[in-house]
Design an enzyme around this catalytic site. Structure first.
Site, short mmCIF file in Angstrom:
data_model
loop_
_atom_site.label_atom_id
_atom_site.label_comp_id
_atom_site.label_asym_id
_atom_site.label_seq_id
_atom_site.Cartn_x
_atom_site.Cartn_y
_atom_site.Cartn_z
N GLU A 318 -19.31 -7.58 98.22
CA GLU A 318 -20.71 -7.17 98.31
C GLU A 318 -21.46 -7.55 97.04
O GLU A 318 -21.01 -7.22 95.93
CB GLU A 318 -20.82 -5.66 98.50
CG GLU A 318 -20.12 -5.13 99.75
CD GLU A 318 -20.11 -3.61 99.80
OE1 GLU A 318 -20.10 -3.07 100.92
OE2 GLU A 318 -20.12 -2.96 98.73
N CYS A 319 -22.58 -8.21 97.19
CA CYS A 319 -23.49 -8.50 96.10
C CYS A 319 -22.75 -9.14 94.91
O CYS A 319 -22.35 -10.28 94.98
CB CYS A 319 -24.25 -7.24 95.69
SG CYS A 319 -25.79 -7.58 94.79
#
EC number: 6.3.5.11
Length: 432
Positions: A318-319
């Site tokens: 994520e990210c």
């Protein structure tokens, strides 16, 4: 009956985070067990809450969570504490769409009162009109008291106190401006770093608050019936091995996401910054954080980078975790640092642009919700979203946010919440 309340403000920047931290620490020092919560998807405020209260803060988000799950979380964690405090998000009525998911909506759902923090530095009796509006705009909530922030003289406070009295909202005190209790910020919000003595700052904030606010009056104003609750399940349903990246570069995780993963098997942690060996794992979780602040160290850990390239299990990134899996990350000065190289993307901290908002991702028949919050950008827009993937915002508008999905990898700029959607996550990742 227990004190339970939400701390809100008319707008961001009124000082509600500092007031929240001061209350958490002051109540903790009084011998009470206080449970902090955060309205919304924020990662950083809960870190400060946890430090101040000595209890892990829990996010409550009406967009990302199913209502029953949210209620169960709040009632369970509240049942273990003497006092429950929720820090609101943005202004009291600011939501994803109008009031949806706002602090006011959460207070109404939980049937708890609101303590309003008002920046009154440049305000006198006009506070009466503001308070009247906030009291009557949404009758489903009760504003149990107001704290006036950035007020430096007793005479100024007397005017504000009269304004509150005329509206029928108890004035709980005022806080003079005190620069010593200001918490440093970073581009994703207030930040905790090893270089700053946050315990000292929070203690100073608690001293400041208790010198000017009547805590016992506040607690009496916010008494509400306690609700019986049962503990969440903790017995693993399978025995997968799960390894989570956790260090200064990767640390944006929700407590309930980790609790949900623990239902699949034992969870261990590793550091992409310092560890030279991956743990034995069937699933690697690379959450967001601040990899852009540690690029030389991440790039220099070639042993771990190579192990990640050879890893044969499942990966959720994520990210910042997605950036780490890419080919390179470019810092603000234009220097590119090689990363894992499992994804055909390059990201950059140059030409920073804020990407922010709730997201709903559809992969086949599975739906996951989360949010996007980053300043980095792809150097060139990648074309990695499959035709069976749709990304929507909170207004149900289709976005072009890239999502990388294979039989073993799910990676994107989105931070997901799966505390109540573990089955969907397993399906997307192809886990047994």
């Amino acid at each position: 009956m227990k004190p339970q309340f939400l701390i809100a403000a008319p707008h961001s920047g009124a000082g509600k985070t500092t007031v929240t931290l001061a209350l958490l620490r002051a109540l903790r020092r009084s011998g009470r067990k206080v449970q902090p919560f955060k309205c919304g998807p924020d990662y950083l405020d809960p870190k400060h809450h946890t430090l101040a209260a000595g209890q892990t803060s829990v996010n409550l988000d009406q967009y990302m969570m199913q209502e029953q799950h949210l209620l169960e979380l709040y009632h369970w964690y509240s049942s273990q504490a003497d006092v429950s405090i929720i820090e609101g998000v943005m202004g009291l009525f600011d939501g994803a769409r109008k009031m949806e998911g706002s602090s006011a909506a959460l207070a109404a759902l939980l049937d708890i009162p609101v303590i309003l923090v008002v920046n009154a530095k440049a305000m006198a009796y006009s506070a009466a009109a503001l308070l009247y509006g906030y009291k009557h705009f949404f009758p489903e909530i009760q504003i149990a008291g107001v704290i006036f922030n950035f007020v430096n003289t007793p005479s100024h406070y007397r005017i504000l106190e009269e304004a509150a009295a005329d509206v029928g909202i108890p004035a709980l005190g005022y806080l003079p401006e005190q620069p010593e209790v200001k918490i440093p910020s970073r581009h994703l919000g207030l930040h905790i770093s090893a270089e700053t003595d946050y315990d000292k700052i929070i203690d100073a904030a608690a001293d400041h608050l208790t010198a000017h606010i009547d805590l016992e009056q506040l607690l009496q104003q916010t008494l509400r019936p306690a609700v019986a609750a049962t503990a969440p399940a903790t017995t693993p349903s399978t025995q997968l091995r799960i390894a989570v990246a956790q260090d200064e570069a990767f640390n944006f995780t929700y407590r309930e996401n980790i609790n949900a993963l623990s239902q699949l098997g034992p969870v261990t942690y590793f550091s992409p910054l310092t560890d030279t060996a991956l743990p034995e794992a069937d699933l690697l979780y690379l959450p967001g954080g601040y990899p852009e602040l540690h690029l030389p160290q991440l790039a220099a850990n070639r042993t771990l980078l190579e192990q990640l390239r050879q890893y044969k299990g499942h990966i959720l990134a994520e990210c910042g975790g997605m950036m780490y899996l890419g080919e390179s990350i470019v810092d603000e000065n234009g220097t590119a640092y090689p990363m894992v190289g499992l994804l055909p993307v390059q990201t950059s901290m140059q030409r920073k642009k804020l990407s922010l908002g709730y997201r709903e991702i559809h992969i086949g028949d599975v739906v996951l919700r989360g949010h996007e919050f980053h300043y980095s950008q792809f150097t060139t827009p990648p074309d990695i979203t499959q035709t069976d993937i749709r990304v929507l915002n909170a207004r149900n508008e289709i976005l072009t946010t890239p999502v990388f999905h294979t039989s073993s990898i799910l990676a994107s700029y989105m931070h997901f919440y799966w505390g109540d959607q573990l089955t969907g996550l397993k399906t997307i990742l192809g886990l047994p």
